[in-house]
Design a protein around this motif. Sequence first.
Motif, PDB file in Angstrom:
ATOM      1  N   GLU A   1       0.712   4.225  -2.723  1.00 17.82           N
ATOM      2  CA  GLU A   1       0.379   5.586  -2.303  1.00 17.82           C
ATOM      3  C   GLU A   1       1.439   6.590  -2.759  1.00 17.82           C
ATOM      4  O   GLU A   1       1.117   7.628  -3.343  1.00 17.82           O
ATOM      5  CB  GLU A   1       0.242   5.651  -0.786  1.00 17.82           C
ATOM      6  CG  GLU A   1      -0.092   7.051  -0.264  1.00 17.82           C
ATOM      7  CD  GLU A   1      -0.107   7.120   1.250  1.00 17.82           C
ATOM      8  OE1 GLU A   1      -1.037   7.735   1.808  1.00 17.82           O
ATOM      9  OE2 GLU A   1       0.817   6.562   1.884  1.00 17.82           O
TER      10      GLU A   1
ATOM     11  N   LYS B   1      -6.208   4.149   3.877  1.00 15.06           N
ATOM     12  CA  LYS B   1      -7.469   4.711   3.412  1.00 15.06           C
ATOM     13  C   LYS B   1      -7.298   5.355   2.038  1.00 15.06           C
ATOM     14  O   LYS B   1      -6.404   6.177   1.819  1.00 15.06           O
ATOM     15  CB  LYS B   1      -7.980   5.745   4.416  1.00 15.06           C
ATOM     16  CG  LYS B   1      -9.344   6.307   4.057  1.00 15.06           C
ATOM     17  CD  LYS B   1      -9.838   7.283   5.110  1.00 15.06           C
ATOM     18  CE  LYS B   1     -11.208   7.846   4.758  1.00 15.06           C
ATOM     19  NZ  LYS B   1     -11.688   8.809   5.791  1.00 15.06           N
ATOM     20  N   GLY B   2      -8.152   4.961   1.119  1.00 13.28           N
ATOM     21  CA  GLY B   2      -8.141   5.548  -0.215  1.00 13.28           C
ATOM     22  C   GLY B   2      -7.073   5.005  -1.142  1.00 13.28           C
ATOM     23  O   GLY B   2      -6.962   5.444  -2.293  1.00 13.28           O
ATOM     24  N   VAL B   3      -6.277   4.051  -0.660  1.00  9.69           N
ATOM     25  CA  VAL B   3      -5.205   3.487  -1.485  1.00  9.69           C
ATOM     26  C   VAL B   3      -5.581   2.050  -1.821  1.00  9.69           C
ATOM     27  O   VAL B   3      -5.323   1.121  -1.063  1.00  9.69           O
ATOM     28  CB  VAL B   3      -3.854   3.525  -0.742  1.00  9.69           C
ATOM     29  CG1 VAL B   3      -2.743   2.982  -1.647  1.00  9.69           C
ATOM     30  CG2 VAL B   3      -3.531   4.941  -0.297  1.00  9.69           C
ATOM     31  N   THR B   4      -6.230   1.878  -2.953  1.00 10.27           N
ATOM     32  CA  THR B   4      -6.705   0.566  -3.377  1.00 10.27           C
ATOM     33  C   THR B   4      -6.461   0.372  -4.863  1.00 10.27           C
ATOM     34  O   THR B   4      -6.152   1.327  -5.590  1.00 10.27           O
ATOM     35  CB  THR B   4      -8.216   0.415  -3.106  1.00 10.27           C
ATOM     36  OG1 THR B   4      -8.921   1.324  -3.972  1.00 10.27           O
ATOM     37  CG2 THR B   4      -8.565   0.714  -1.658  1.00 10.27           C
TER      38      THR B   4
ATOM     39  N   THR C   1      -8.793   2.499  -6.829  1.00  9.18           N
ATOM     40  CA  THR C   1      -8.355   3.883  -7.003  1.00  9.18           C
ATOM     41  C   THR C   1      -7.468   4.001  -8.233  1.00  9.18           C
ATOM     42  O   THR C   1      -7.626   4.911  -9.058  1.00  9.18           O
ATOM     43  CB  THR C   1      -7.587   4.374  -5.763  1.00  9.18           C
ATOM     44  OG1 THR C   1      -8.389   4.206  -4.601  1.00  9.18           O
ATOM     45  CG2 THR C   1      -7.199   5.844  -5.912  1.00  9.18           C
TER      46      THR C   1
ATOM     47  N   TYR D   1       0.827  -1.205   0.000  1.00 13.88           N
ATOM     48  CA  TYR D   1       0.000   0.000   0.000  1.00 13.88           C
ATOM     49  C   TYR D   1       0.864   1.258   0.000  1.00 13.88           C
ATOM     50  O   TYR D   1       0.531   2.254  -0.655  1.00 13.88           O
ATOM     51  CB  TYR D   1      -0.924   0.008   1.226  1.00 13.88           C
ATOM     52  CG  TYR D   1      -1.983  -1.067   1.188  1.00 13.88           C
ATOM     53  CD1 TYR D   1      -3.131  -0.916   0.415  1.00 13.88           C
ATOM     54  CD2 TYR D   1      -1.833  -2.244   1.919  1.00 13.88           C
ATOM     55  CE1 TYR D   1      -4.114  -1.903   0.374  1.00 13.88           C
ATOM     56  CE2 TYR D   1      -2.802  -3.238   1.890  1.00 13.88           C
ATOM     57  CZ  TYR D   1      -3.937  -3.064   1.119  1.00 13.88           C
ATOM     58  OH  TYR D   1      -4.899  -4.043   1.073  1.00 13.88           O
TER      59      TYR D   1
END
Length: 259
Positions: free
Chosen positions: A183, A213-216, A219, A179
């Motif tokens: 990011e 959070k928000g790093v998928t 995304t 992750y």
Amino acid sequence: MEKTFLFELITPNKNLISGEFNMVVVPGEEGDFGVLPHHSNLISQIRDRHILTYGFHEEADFVIQNLHYSKRKARFNICDRSRARKIILELPMYGNHNVSNAAAAVSVGLHLNVAPALIKFALKNFKGVKRRFTKICTWNNIEIIDDYAHHPVEISAVLSAARQYSSGRVIAIHQPHRYTRLESLMDDFCMCFDEADIVGITPVYAAGELPLKGVTSDTLISRLNSAGDKAFHVEDEIGLRNFLKYHGTPGDIFVCLGA
């Protein structure tokens, strides 16, 4: 005679200044004296070791020239500027990055007076490295390639090689690794798939990290599609099989990327 070498290929390292080795070999592409800009300052501090540069820049000590690809091989010359001589070489691999790596080895060999004929033979018969553009199989006339690339620079280089290698479409499947890497390099990941016609992205391989959070992968997929790429979510091995069956057509090359 020099006994120990350090190949400084990508990232500058302060150990270049004080390490116990006799030679520094660096890629010469652009910038002062054919050396990459981020190496120049560090190299200028080295006083007691021999420095060789190699690469595509005409001011490198060993210059790659007349590179072309045909029949699944790279053919090129290495110009040894210090001795005003050229050696004609053949490498059974595609990709400018592979040619550059070969040039590093050739440069050291020539500097140490290894016979050019022996260098040519070794390079011509090189069998490659596992998980570096390794052909796994051919299915439905689609060549399936596996590569360890998981950093944007590596991915871009591999896909560029795939584009040179195949006359069909380039289909890439990538598993993001960590992750924190995704990011910090999200912008770079959004640009490194330009040579692919279709991209599949799997869930992130955490490698022991907790999710951010928000790093998928979703995304990344969203940003790739916003940039004009054709990116799709691939959930698991069954999804991978279906992705290949649905998008692949005879003559394509299917490149699996990830650590």
